[in-house]
Design a protein around this motif. Structure first.
Motif, PDB file in Angstrom:
ATOM      1  N   HIS A 192       7.273 -27.265 -37.612  1.00 38.90           N
ATOM      2  CA  HIS A 192       7.393 -28.711 -36.709  1.00 38.90           C
ATOM      3  C   HIS A 192       6.235 -29.372 -36.669  1.00 38.90           C
ATOM      4  N   ALA A 193       6.386 -30.668 -36.549  1.00 41.48           N
ATOM      5  CA  ALA A 193       5.144 -31.642 -36.740  1.00 41.48           C
ATOM      6  C   ALA A 193       4.612 -31.622 -35.311  1.00 41.48           C
ATOM      7  N   PRO A 194       3.322 -31.902 -35.437  1.00 44.39           N
ATOM      8  CA  PRO A 194       2.432 -31.835 -36.700  1.00 44.39           C
ATOM      9  C   PRO A 194       1.900 -30.359 -37.002  1.00 44.39           C
ATOM     10  N   ALA A 195       1.967 -30.233 -38.602  1.00 42.50           N
ATOM     11  CA  ALA A 195       1.723 -28.938 -38.963  1.00 42.50           C
ATOM     12  C   ALA A 195       0.189 -28.560 -38.794  1.00 42.50           C
ATOM     13  N   GLY A 196      -0.220 -27.134 -38.738  1.00 42.79           N
ATOM     14  CA  GLY A 196      -1.398 -26.465 -38.598  1.00 42.79           C
ATOM     15  C   GLY A 196      -2.148 -26.743 -39.836  1.00 42.79           C
ATOM     16  N   PHE A 197      -3.320 -26.353 -39.836  1.00 41.64           N
ATOM     17  CA  PHE A 197      -4.327 -26.408 -41.175  1.00 41.64           C
ATOM     18  C   PHE A 197      -4.602 -24.918 -41.444  1.00 41.64           C
ATOM     19  N   THR A 198      -4.486 -24.391 -42.479  1.00 42.87           N
ATOM     20  CA  THR A 198      -4.835 -22.918 -42.708  1.00 42.87           C
ATOM     21  C   THR A 198      -6.372 -23.014 -42.991  1.00 42.87           C
ATOM     22  N   VAL A 199      -7.197 -22.502 -42.211  1.00 46.94           N
ATOM     23  CA  VAL A 199      -8.616 -22.264 -42.375  1.00 46.94           C
ATOM     24  C   VAL A 199      -8.949 -21.216 -43.645  1.00 46.94           C
ATOM     25  N   PHE A 200      -8.299 -19.968 -43.351  1.00 44.11           N
ATOM     26  CA  PHE A 200      -8.464 -19.026 -43.904  1.00 44.11           C
ATOM     27  C   PHE A 200      -6.997 -18.156 -44.035  1.00 44.11           C
ATOM     28  N   GLY A 201      -6.974 -17.592 -45.401  1.00 43.95           N
ATOM     29  CA  GLY A 201      -5.697 -16.716 -45.681  1.00 43.95           C
ATOM     30  C   GLY A 201      -5.758 -16.235 -46.919  1.00 43.95           C
ATOM     31  N   VAL A 202      -4.827 -15.323 -47.080  1.00 45.31           N
ATOM     32  CA  VAL A 202      -4.744 -14.768 -48.540  1.00 45.31           C
ATOM     33  C   VAL A 202      -3.239 -15.080 -48.966  1.00 45.31           C
ATOM     34  N   PRO A 203      -3.195 -15.949 -49.617  1.00 42.54           N
ATOM     35  CA  PRO A 203      -1.818 -16.123 -50.284  1.00 42.54           C
ATOM     36  C   PRO A 203      -1.060 -15.225 -51.045  1.00 42.54           C
ATOM     37  N   ASP A 204      -0.012 -15.073 -50.687  1.00 42.25           N
ATOM     38  CA  ASP A 204       0.700 -13.853 -51.348  1.00 42.25           C
ATOM     39  C   ASP A 204       2.194 -14.544 -52.074  1.00 42.25           C
ATOM     40  N   GLN A 205       2.114 -14.911 -53.236  1.00 39.85           N
ATOM     41  CA  GLN A 205       2.886 -15.651 -54.244  1.00 39.85           C
ATOM     42  C   GLN A 205       4.054 -14.978 -54.033  1.00 39.85           C
ATOM     43  N   ASP A 206       4.315 -13.738 -54.530  1.00 39.60           N
ATOM     44  CA  ASP A 206       5.583 -12.888 -54.463  1.00 39.60           C
ATOM     45  C   ASP A 206       6.312 -12.680 -52.871  1.00 39.60           C
ATOM     46  N   GLY A 207       5.383 -12.671 -51.884  1.00 39.37           N
ATOM     47  CA  GLY A 207       6.357 -12.566 -50.703  1.00 39.37           C
ATOM     48  C   GLY A 207       6.260 -13.581 -49.990  1.00 39.37           C
ATOM     49  N   HIS A 208       5.724 -14.988 -50.447  1.00 38.56           N
ATOM     50  CA  HIS A 208       5.881 -16.234 -49.836  1.00 38.56           C
ATOM     51  C   HIS A 208       5.272 -16.270 -48.272  1.00 38.56           C
ATOM     52  N   VAL A 209       4.016 -15.486 -48.177  1.00 34.77           N
ATOM     53  CA  VAL A 209       3.463 -15.520 -46.989  1.00 34.77           C
ATOM     54  C   VAL A 209       2.068 -15.538 -47.189  1.00 34.77           C
ATOM     55  N   ASN A 210       1.477 -15.754 -46.132  1.00 33.30           N
ATOM     56  CA  ASN A 210      -0.122 -15.597 -46.228  1.00 33.30           C
ATOM     57  C   ASN A 210      -0.669 -14.471 -45.189  1.00 33.30           C
ATOM     58  N   HIS A 211      -1.578 -13.768 -45.830  1.00 30.56           N
ATOM     59  CA  HIS A 211      -2.102 -12.468 -45.119  1.00 30.56           C
ATOM     60  C   HIS A 211      -3.368 -13.115 -44.347  1.00 30.56           C
ATOM     61  N   TYR A 212      -3.484 -12.387 -43.247  1.00 28.59           N
ATOM     62  CA  TYR A 212      -4.804 -12.704 -42.438  1.00 28.59           C
ATOM     63  C   TYR A 212      -5.022 -14.115 -42.435  1.00 28.59           C
ATOM     64  N   GLU A 213      -4.038 -14.916 -41.774  1.00 30.40           N
ATOM     65  CA  GLU A 213      -4.064 -16.247 -41.814  1.00 30.40           C
ATOM     66  C   GLU A 213      -4.671 -16.835 -40.417  1.00 30.40           C
ATOM     67  N   VAL A 214      -5.877 -17.832 -40.514  1.00 25.73           N
ATOM     68  CA  VAL A 214      -6.310 -18.421 -39.563  1.00 25.73           C
ATOM     69  C   VAL A 214      -5.907 -19.863 -39.415  1.00 25.73           C
ATOM     70  N   LYS A 215      -5.365 -20.370 -38.562  1.00 22.86           N
ATOM     71  CA  LYS A 215      -4.894 -21.778 -38.444  1.00 22.86           C
ATOM     72  C   LYS A 215      -5.458 -22.601 -37.450  1.00 22.86           C
ATOM     73  N   VAL A 216      -5.785 -23.734 -37.521  1.00 22.92           N
ATOM     74  CA  VAL A 216      -6.199 -24.767 -36.692  1.00 22.92           C
ATOM     75  C   VAL A 216      -4.891 -25.605 -36.156  1.00 22.92           C
ATOM     76  N   PRO A 217      -4.329 -25.647 -35.139  1.00 19.96           N
ATOM     77  CA  PRO A 217      -2.893 -26.264 -34.798  1.00 19.96           C
ATOM     78  C   PRO A 217      -3.183 -27.683 -35.004  1.00 19.96           C
ATOM     79  N   PHE A 218      -2.002 -28.265 -35.516  1.00 18.17           N
ATOM     80  CA  PHE A 218      -1.845 -29.651 -35.556  1.00 18.17           C
ATOM     81  C   PHE A 218      -2.649 -30.356 -36.713  1.00 18.17           C
ATOM     82  N   LEU A 219      -3.600 -29.827 -37.219  1.00 19.61           N
ATOM     83  CA  LEU A 219      -4.774 -30.699 -37.862  1.00 19.61           C
ATOM     84  C   LEU A 219      -4.203 -31.230 -39.040  1.00 19.61           C
TER      85      LEU A 219
END
Length: 529
Positions: A266-293
């Protein structure tokens, strides 16, 4: 079927030569303006130390410029060597800015750089200063046309596919030149080059001050580089934001991959400062986000929506199906060019023809592609996320560090404390490789993030390669690696020798304690030198 090994080796060869070439480009852009600024101060003040600075940094610029030209020529030849179908398909558009760049580089820039070195005894102060500024402007105009060509690869505007010639052709050259992606890339890239030149001058000058050598030259050089570098580093961030906004408009998949945004938010999207992208699972592990940024930065609004990777894959699947209609109409036109119905169908759907060509990886008769193959081709539009995710964050982290670095340098320079703060001099020397790392990360994001396209949405990369044998690619790849490694050794040797010896070795008879000897050295230089 496509030989994927040949394609991947062709990509590797071009990536190696392009990224190697770009080791020289940003330093050329940055040093050209710094040298012009230094000579401007010399002409206004008449102080010989500024003339000495101009000549010294100009020699380092000349060494780097020669290596950049040599590697750039070879890189352009690869379009005909390894990417012959690319050259056939889009050569009418892509070749025009490259030709203009050649005129800029070899007739304008190269001519005036000769006058810069050999015109000290023959030109007045003002005329030589004009030559120096023309060298700087020529270098930047050269970069402009290269980035117009590259920007068209990212956002192919002002051209259409002609079913009669089976090629892309220009219909609006002004649209190619004024391409918003190209303009954003140009200002961002040249600003990064200015930062590179400023860091280079700061680092070498810091080494001189730490060793107590050429103190007058080093202090003044650091003062100029500090102010120039601060303005440039701030510009990189501001103009980088503009480049990101252009990607939001024209390269949504690249932006989603850089941010590892799998699902639409939903707008505005958050900015992922840190994470471990999982291409196969279509998810980010240990994700840290800044809302709306992310939404605020990318859309410059509170309600602008950013599609996620999976949504964009669904859109790609729909474009593949529409592209198949264009492909079928094109086959009918090849059989009967007077088929008005086929031409109308092609004109309605040709913008999606490139998506249909993605199926060529899976079968030759793409009109009979299965739903599974269409789904696989749609997922091929997703680049590898993790390398993009981390490369972008490394580039951004270095960018913000350099802002703090130049702000500190500017503050110390205005108070005359640069030489006394040895901790900062060590930091300046250690910062030397950072702008190159950031630049290479930036180009990796720009080019790898465009995959699987050589021309965004128009021509898949695997379809653009030449029909070469594997041994042909291996021979040229090994040859480039050997030759370029040798050139790198020569470059580093020449730069280190010039830096180690200092300005008095470049100007025979110049003594560190007698700056006025510059005039004597230059007047005694042979007329042919």
């Amino acid at each position: 079927m496509i030989d994927t090994t040949v394609v991947e080796l062709s990509r590797l060869q071009f990536a190696l030569t392009a990224m190697y070439h770009f080791l020289f480009v940003p330093l050329t852009l940055g040093l050209s303006f710094l040298v012009a600024i230094m000579e401007s101060v010399y002409v206004m003040t008449g102080r010989e130390v500024w003339r000495r600075m101009t000549f010294f940094w100009g020699v380092l610029f000349g060494i780097n410029f020669a290596m950049g030209v040599a590697t750039g020529i070879v890189m352009e030849f690869q379009f005909g060597m390894n990417w012959a179908y690319y050259s056939h398909y889009v050569g009418d558009i892509f070749g025009a800015p490259l030709a203009i760049e050649g005129l800029m580089a070899f007739f304008l820039e190269a001519t005036f750089i000769g006058l810069f070195f050999f015109g000290w005894n023959r030109l007045s102060k003002v005329k030589h200063l004009m030559v120096t500024w023309l060298v700087a402007l020529g270098a930047n105009f050269s970069a402009l046309w290269i980035l117009i060509a590259n920007g068209w690869m990212q956002n192919p505007t002002g051209a259409v596919f002609n079913p009669d010639t089976m090629r892309m052709e220009i219909v609006d050259f002004a649209a190619v030149i004024l391409n918003p992606v190209a303009q954003a890339k140009f200002v961002h890239t040249v600003s990064a080059g200015y930062v590179t030149g400023a860091v280079f001058v700061m680092a070498i000058s810091a080494v001189y001050l730490l060793r107590g050598r050429h103190r007058d030259l080093a202090r003044r050089s650091m003062a100029v580089a500090a102010s120039f570098g601060l303005a440039s580093a701030l510009s990189v961030v501001v103009l980088g934001d503009e480049s990101g906004y252009a990607a939001t408009e024209h390269q949504k998949m690249k932006l989603a991959a850089i941010e590892s945004m799998w699902e639409s938010e939903h707008a505005p999207a958050g900015f992922t400062v840190f994470g471990v992208p999982d291409q196969d699972g279509h998810v980010n592990h240990y994700e840290v986000k800044v809302p709306f940024l992310l939404g605020l930065i990318a859309t410059r609004s509170l309600d602008g929506e950013l599609p996620g990777i999976l949504e964009l894959v669904d859109r790609a699947a729909m474009r593949i199906e529409t592209g198949l209609e264009a492909y079928a109409a094109l086959e009918r036109l090849q059989a009967d060019r007077g088929d008005a119905g086929a031409r109308a169908a092609f004109d309605a759907h040709w913008q999606d023809l490139g998506h249909a060509l993605l199926l060529k990886r899976y079968r030759e008769d793409i009109g009979n592609a299965t739903p599974e193959q269409i789904a696989a081709a749609a997922f091929d539009t997703v680049p590898r996320v993790a390398p993009l995710f981390w490369s972008f964050r490394a580039m951004a982290a270095i960018g913000f560090y350099l802002i703090a670095f130049f702000a500190t340098a500017f503050w110390l320079a205005t108070r005359g404390r640069l030489e006394s703060k040895r901790w900062f001099l060590w930091a300046a020397a250690a910062s030397l490789p950072l702008p190159w790392i950031a630049s290479e990360c930036g180009w990796f994001v720009a080019e790898y993030g465009r995959q699987p396209w050589s021309i965004e949405g128009v021509l898949p990369t695997f379809y653009a390669a030449s029909g070469l044998q594997l041994h042909d690619i291996l021979i040229s790849l090994v040859g480039f690696v050997v030759i370029y490694t040798g050139l790198a050794v020569v470059e580093v040797f020449l730069l280190l020798r010039a830096i180690r010896n200092g300005p008095e070795a470049l100007l025979p008879g110049l003594r560190p304690d007698a700056p006025a000897a510059v005039d004597v050295a230059l007047d005694r230089a042979p007329a042919t030198a």
